[in-house]
Every structure is written in C-alpha cells, then in structure tokens.
Scaffold this active site. Structure first.
Site, PDB file in Angstrom:
ATOM      1  N   GLU A 191       0.915  -1.254   0.025  1.00 23.36           N
ATOM      2  CA  GLU A 191      -0.110  -0.027   0.001  1.00 23.36           C
ATOM      3  C   GLU A 191       0.757   1.177  -0.168  1.00 23.36           C
ATOM      4  OE1 GLU A 191      -3.324   0.890  -0.032  1.00 23.36           O
ATOM      5  OE2 GLU A 191      -2.396   2.983  -0.144  1.00 23.36           O
ATOM      6  N   LYS A 192       0.655   2.103  -0.964  1.00 23.62           N
ATOM      7  CA  LYS A 192       1.562   3.574  -0.941  1.00 23.62           C
ATOM      8  C   LYS A 192       1.043   4.417  -0.178  1.00 23.62           C
ATOM      9  CE  LYS A 192      -0.795   4.980  -5.400  1.00 23.62           C
ATOM     10  NZ  LYS A 192      -0.671   5.270  -6.754  1.00 23.62           N
ATOM     11  N   THR A 225      -9.680   4.613  -0.707  1.00 21.40           N
ATOM     12  CA  THR A 225     -10.598   5.702  -0.861  1.00 21.40           C
ATOM     13  C   THR A 225     -11.788   5.673   0.104  1.00 21.40           C
ATOM     14  OG1 THR A 225      -9.989   5.617  -3.030  1.00 21.40           O
ATOM     15  CG2 THR A 225     -11.972   6.892  -2.593  1.00 21.40           C
ATOM     16  N   GLY A 263     -23.714  16.011 -11.561  1.00 16.13           N
ATOM     17  CA  GLY A 263     -24.752  15.647 -10.544  1.00 16.13           C
ATOM     18  C   GLY A 263     -24.909  14.159 -10.464  1.00 16.13           C
ATOM     19  N   HIS A 299     -44.192  -4.168  12.668  1.00 12.13           N
ATOM     20  CA  HIS A 299     -45.124  -2.580  12.791  1.00 12.13           C
ATOM     21  C   HIS A 299     -45.026  -2.087  13.861  1.00 12.13           C
ATOM     22  CE1 HIS A 299     -48.316   0.227  12.221  1.00 12.13           C
ATOM     23  NE2 HIS A 299     -48.939  -0.093  13.603  1.00 12.13           N
TER      24      HIS A 299
HETATM   25  P1  NAI Z   1     -20.625   9.733 -11.399  1.00  8.71           P
HETATM   26  O1  NAI Z   1     -20.402   8.771 -12.473  1.00  8.71           O
HETATM   27  O2  NAI Z   1     -21.553   8.884 -10.375  1.00  8.71           O
HETATM   28  O3  NAI Z   1     -21.312  11.156 -11.639  1.00  8.71           O
HETATM   29  C1  NAI Z   1     -20.779  11.959 -12.471  1.00  8.71           C
HETATM   30  C2  NAI Z   1     -21.620  12.939 -12.959  1.00  8.71           C
HETATM   31  O4  NAI Z   1     -20.977  13.906 -13.625  1.00  8.71           O
HETATM   32  C3  NAI Z   1     -22.589  12.464 -13.966  1.00  8.71           C
HETATM   33  O5  NAI Z   1     -23.952  12.663 -13.796  1.00  8.71           O
HETATM   34  C4  NAI Z   1     -22.244  12.962 -15.441  1.00  8.71           C
HETATM   35  O6  NAI Z   1     -23.211  13.098 -16.138  1.00  8.71           O
HETATM   36  C5  NAI Z   1     -21.587  14.256 -14.938  1.00  8.71           C
HETATM   37  N1  NAI Z   1     -20.592  14.896 -15.874  1.00  8.71           N
HETATM   38  C6  NAI Z   1     -19.772  14.164 -16.598  1.00  8.71           C
HETATM   39  N2  NAI Z   1     -18.915  14.872 -17.100  1.00  8.71           N
HETATM   40  C7  NAI Z   1     -19.568  16.454 -17.128  1.00  8.71           C
HETATM   41  C8  NAI Z   1     -19.382  17.795 -17.594  1.00  8.71           C
HETATM   42  N3  NAI Z   1     -18.345  17.989 -18.421  1.00  8.71           N
HETATM   43  N4  NAI Z   1     -20.213  18.653 -17.111  1.00  8.71           N
HETATM   44  C9  NAI Z   1     -21.342  18.188 -16.355  1.00  8.71           C
HETATM   45  N5  NAI Z   1     -21.451  17.192 -15.644  1.00  8.71           N
HETATM   46  C10 NAI Z   1     -20.819  16.183 -16.215  1.00  8.71           C
HETATM   47  O7  NAI Z   1     -19.238  10.070 -10.489  1.00  8.71           O
HETATM   48  P2  NAI Z   1     -19.043  10.628  -9.098  1.00  8.71           P
HETATM   49  O8  NAI Z   1     -20.021  11.144  -8.434  1.00  8.71           O
HETATM   50  O9  NAI Z   1     -17.696  11.401  -9.389  1.00  8.71           O
HETATM   51  O10 NAI Z   1     -18.415   9.285  -8.279  1.00  8.71           O
HETATM   52  C11 NAI Z   1     -17.561   8.399  -8.939  1.00  8.71           C
HETATM   53  C12 NAI Z   1     -17.737   7.050  -8.306  1.00  8.71           C
HETATM   54  O11 NAI Z   1     -17.843   6.963  -6.847  1.00  8.71           O
HETATM   55  C13 NAI Z   1     -19.170   6.465  -8.875  1.00  8.71           C
HETATM   56  O12 NAI Z   1     -19.060   5.123  -9.335  1.00  8.71           O
HETATM   57  C14 NAI Z   1     -19.933   6.408  -7.571  1.00  8.71           C
HETATM   58  O13 NAI Z   1     -21.001   5.268  -7.666  1.00  8.71           O
HETATM   59  C15 NAI Z   1     -19.032   6.087  -6.517  1.00  8.71           C
HETATM   60  N6  NAI Z   1     -19.630   6.870  -5.135  1.00  8.71           N
HETATM   61  C16 NAI Z   1     -20.440   6.007  -4.408  1.00  8.71           C
HETATM   62  C17 NAI Z   1     -21.042   6.534  -3.345  1.00  8.71           C
HETATM   63  C18 NAI Z   1     -22.011   5.825  -2.520  1.00  8.71           C
HETATM   64  O14 NAI Z   1     -22.184   4.768  -2.855  1.00  8.71           O
HETATM   65  N7  NAI Z   1     -22.954   6.509  -1.800  1.00  8.71           N
HETATM   66  C19 NAI Z   1     -20.579   7.718  -2.938  1.00  8.71           C
HETATM   67  C20 NAI Z   1     -19.679   8.606  -3.683  1.00  8.71           C
HETATM   68  C21 NAI Z   1     -19.173   7.978  -4.764  1.00  8.71           C
END
Ligand code: NAI
Length: 457
Positions: free
Chosen positions: A32-33, A39, A177, A436
């Site tokens: 591990e670095k 994350t 979003g 319930h």
């Molecule tokens: P994401 O892939 O969920 O969302 C990125 C969003 O940015 C998308 O809606 C996309 O359409 C938009 N986007 C892309 N390029 C754009 C642009 N040029 N301008 C405006 N909008 C743009 O990626 P995110 O939110 O960064 O998360 C990364 C990973 O981490 C995902 O796979 C996610 O599932 C995971 N994650 C999971 C969590 C959880 O399970 N609660 C919490 C945080 C992250």
C-alpha cells in the site's frame, strides 16, 4: 521474497482479498502506497457519511420545536467545522487501525510503498523485489478532471479536498450531479452555502430511477439548491462556471468549485505493460471471475471500472480468491445494491423503470408504488417525503428492480437484495409479515401494490 499472493492496494478490494487469501492458507503480502482502507475509509464513503451525519443532526435540531422540545436556541445552532473534522479523523483512524489489526491477525505481510510490475510475477517496491505466484491488483481510482480552461483565481476542489475544508465561501458550484456531486451538494447546502449544480445530462443522478430523481429535484429546488441540467461546461472563470445550454451560454456564480465528474482507475506507477495486462477505456479488463488477460493476475475494485462501489470490491475480492483457490466463482453485477446518502436516503437494486421497460417492453412490467406519507413510522419520525417503488416482470412476477427513497433506505434495501437473489416474486415478499410500526412495512405495501392490493393507499 516469494509469496503465494501479492495484493496491490489496501482498500476494501485489496484488504478483503488479502484476508480471504490468508484465511485459505495462502502466504500473502499486501503493498500500500498511502493509508490502509483506501478511498472508502480515508477520503470516500466513511468520512462523507460522518459529515452528512452532522448536517442531518443539525437539521433535526432546527426542527426540535415541532417535536415538542423546548429550551433549544435554534438560532444559535450551527456546526463547529474544526470539531467536525476532529470527529471525522477519529472515526476514520479507528477504522483504518481496525484494518491494520485484521491484516496482522491474519498474518498478512504489509509493505508500505508503491508497487511496480517488472514482469507478470515480479513486483518492485522501493528496493525490494517480490515474487508472486498470483497478483491481485486493487489500486483503486482517482478523481477525473475536465480538460477546460480554469482561472487560477478560482479554487477548484476534488471531493477529497472538500472533505477536509474548514472554511467555505458563500456560494459554490458543483460540476457533475452524480453520486459524489449530490452527496457533497447536500453537505454544502446543510452548511448554509448557496449551491449551484451543473450537470451534463438531462437530470441529476442519471443512474437512479427517473421518478425518484424528479421528486428529489423538486425537493432540492425547494431548499434553494439551483440545478442546471443539459449543461455543457466550457470554462471556469474567476467568478463562475460558464456552460452552454439550450443553444445559449449561462453561468453559475460561485467563489469555489467542486469537480465531481466521475472517477477513473488509478494505474499510475503500475507499469502494466511489463506484465502485458490489458486496459480498455482507462480500466483493467477482467472477466466475471476477476481474471485479467494474463494468467495469475486479477483486478478487483474500482481499478477494473465495472462498479465503483466498496461492497462490489468486497464481493470481487472474494470471487478472485475463490478462483485462485481452485473454486469456480462469478460476479453477478445485476444484483448489486447502491445507496446515496441524501435526506431521505436513496437505495436501489436491479433495473430502473426505463431499463425494465426497455428489457421487457412497457406491457411486460408491473410497478408497485407506496408513498412514505402513508407510512406510520415515517409520520412519527417526521420524514414523510419519499417513495418506495417495486418493479416486477409481468410474466412470472419476479422482482427485477427496487427503488427506495425514504429514511433508512440504505439499510432496508438488503431485504430486496435477498428477494432478488432468491428470484422472489413481489407476491412472495408481500406475503411475509413485516413488523409494525416500521418503515419496512412500506416495502411490503409496495409489493402488494404491484398487484393493486396495497392496504394503506
Ligand atoms: P458519477 O459517475 O456518479 O457522476 C458524475 C456525473 O458528472 C454524471 O452525472 C455525469 O453526467 C456528470 N458529468 C460528466 N461530465 C460532465 C461535464 N463535463 N459537465 C457536467 N457534468 C458532467 O461520478 P462521481 O459522482 O464522481 O462518483 C464516482 C464514483 O464513486 C461513482 O462510481 C460512484 O458510484 C462512487 N460513489 C459512490 C457513493 C455511494 O455509494 N454512496 C458515494 C460517492 C461515490
């Protein structure tokens, strides 16, 4: 040194693979670095939820009079961001320490350093050369960036940086979003910051069921969050994010920006070419048993880009180890739940309505809905926003998708994972007695609603 298994990376994928392999009698080394826990524990799931817990609590305190509590000076209530950071550090430190202890208990050799392939069975780290019969790559992911012009006067943060900030400006723009964008937007809005979300697609959380995104969008807008969809970001100036929309150009004013446009596999320093491991669209290619194109080399977790979730990484690690130990294991990516920690929470498993209609035809699916406003426990908790939606295919009645937008959704989705794992019909879930008063009754009601048999609506 020679090992049966060398694991690169100590996040959920890596540490689980190392422990599982050690439990099966393998001599294991984990490299591990950064910090153990990856994350998820250090700059992802865990710290985010610590911050969201505090803004949620603050919101509850602000509603205390509604619940008959007196003597609370709500106008003085606020967050001590330094104390919040201390709590976040304490929680993550304990969990990271726990991972270290588990690795020690299972006699995994942990090496601090960056791993680099010399060939398919040799890893160089620092001045050591390690031989591995099998190598599991679990090096994780990192934030993506947009290749756009950015004014040096505008602070642009990744989610990692936002998680440690103790001072914020009055207005922030969130680019993206998706899951990170929305969870961080909820945190920022909870701090009282004016949040402007700029999303490329036609809606926020495009991976979530459309009906739920629509309700969420209305709720966020009611709380003052501004959402710009179908917006193509062009540049970041010293006072705004500029984007193209509807044939024109608009801007989201801000004093800082969160860049949340997705994550990409972290392949830095690995020197995969030396081992001949194939990469496609930035991620390591694997089959459903987590094997790469090179015999003896596996890739689990975010680095294979298949489903960037900690619990997927746990499952992939187990699958890889089973395969290494001579078993036959395969991932089923269709039944992996996901959770988004908003208020209320969102949790899903299986197909959205759009996906189910595309697969089975609009007449080939049945949908049961139950609004949380009709659920007793939700009323007691003062959490009446939300909806539970169950989608089944019409032929056999099997549940093919479940979408929960309610308090405790991320815990309650487990019932639907079990149901889908056992190929249950909505009728079978509906026939089980649910306790319930609970929010889980609404799952039973939504399953009844699939056949138009719900009692409380
Ligand atoms: P994401 O892939 O969920 O969302 C990125 C969003 O940015 C998308 O809606 C996309 O359409 C938009 N986007 C892309 N390029 C754009 C642009 N040029 N301008 C405006 N909008 C743009 O990626 P995110 O939110 O960064 O998360 C990364 C990973 O981490 C995902 O796979 C996610 O599932 C995971 N994650 C999971 C969590 C959880 O399970 N609660 C919490 C945080 C992250």
């Amino acid at each position: 040194m020679r090992y049966d298994v060398i694991v690169i990376g100590g996040g959920p994928g890596g540490y689980t693979a190392a422990i599982k392999a050690a439990q099966r009698g393998k001599n294991v080394c984990l490299i591990e670095k950064g910090a153990l826990g990856g994350t998820c524990l250090n700059v992802g799931c865990i710290p985010t939820k610590v911050l969201l817990k505090s803004v949620g609590l603050l919101e509850e305190i602000r509603r205390s009079a509604e619940f008959g509590i007196k003597g609370v000076d709500v106008s003085a209530a606020g967050l001590d961001l330094h104390q919040l950071q201390e709590r976040k550090k304490k929680v993550t430190k304990q969990l990271v320490g726990g991972v270290g202890a588990l690795l020690r208990k299972n006699r995994v050799t942990v090496v601090e350093g960056s791993a680099r392939f010399a060939d398919a069975h040799t890893i160089i780290t620092g001045d050591q050369s390690l031989e591995g019969e099998t190598i599991i790559i679990a090096s994780g992911s990192r934030s993506k960036n947009l290749p756009i012009e950015v004014s040096p006067a505008m602070p642009v943060y990744t989610s990692t940086e936002i998680l440690s900030l103790e001072e914020f400006p009055k207005e922030m723009a969130v680019i993206g979003g998706g899951v990170i964008g929305m969870e961080m937007a909820a945190y920022l809005a909870g701090l009282g910051i004016t949040v402007r979300i700029v999303e490329f697609l036609d809606r926020i959380l495009p991976m979530v069921d459309r009906e739920i995104t629509e309700i969420l969008t209305r709720q966020l807008e009611k709380k003052g969050v501004q959402i710009f969809t179908s917006a193509k970001v062009e540049k970041i100036t010293d006072h705004s994010v500029v984007f193209a929309k509807d044939g024109g150009r608009s801007e989201a004013g801000c004093q800082a920006v969160l860049m949340a446009v997705g994550r990409e596999a972290d392949l830095s320093d690995l020197n995969l070419e030396a081992a001949g491991v194939r990469v496609a669209r930035g991620s390591i290619l694997t089959d459903d048993s987590m094997q790469t194109n090179v015999a003896g080399i596996y890739a689990v977790g975010d680095v294979n880009g298949r489903s960037m979730l900690a619990h997927t990484a746990f499952a992939e690690a187990e699958t890889a180890v089973e395969q290494i130990c001579g078993g036959k294991a395969k991932m089923d990516y269709g039944k992996i739940p996901s959770g988004i920690y908003l208020d209320p929470e969102i949790a899903s498993v299986g197909l959205t309505e759009d996906q189910a209609a595309a697969k089975y035809g609009a007449d080939g699916i049945r949908i049961g809905r139950f609004p949380m406003a009709a659920n007793g426990k939700s009323k007691i908790e003062g959490r009446e926003d939300g909806l539970i939606k169950i989608i089944s295919e019409a032929r056999y009645g099997e549940i093919v998708g479940a979408h929960l937008y309610c308090a405790h959704a991320t815990d309650m989705i487990a019932e639907l994972c079990l149901a889908m794992g056992l190929e249950c019909t909505a009728e079978e879930v509906a026939s089980l007695v649910h306790p319930h008063p609970t929010v889980s009754e609404a799952v039973q009601e939504a399953c009844l609603a699939v056949d138009g048999r719900a009692v409380h609506i």
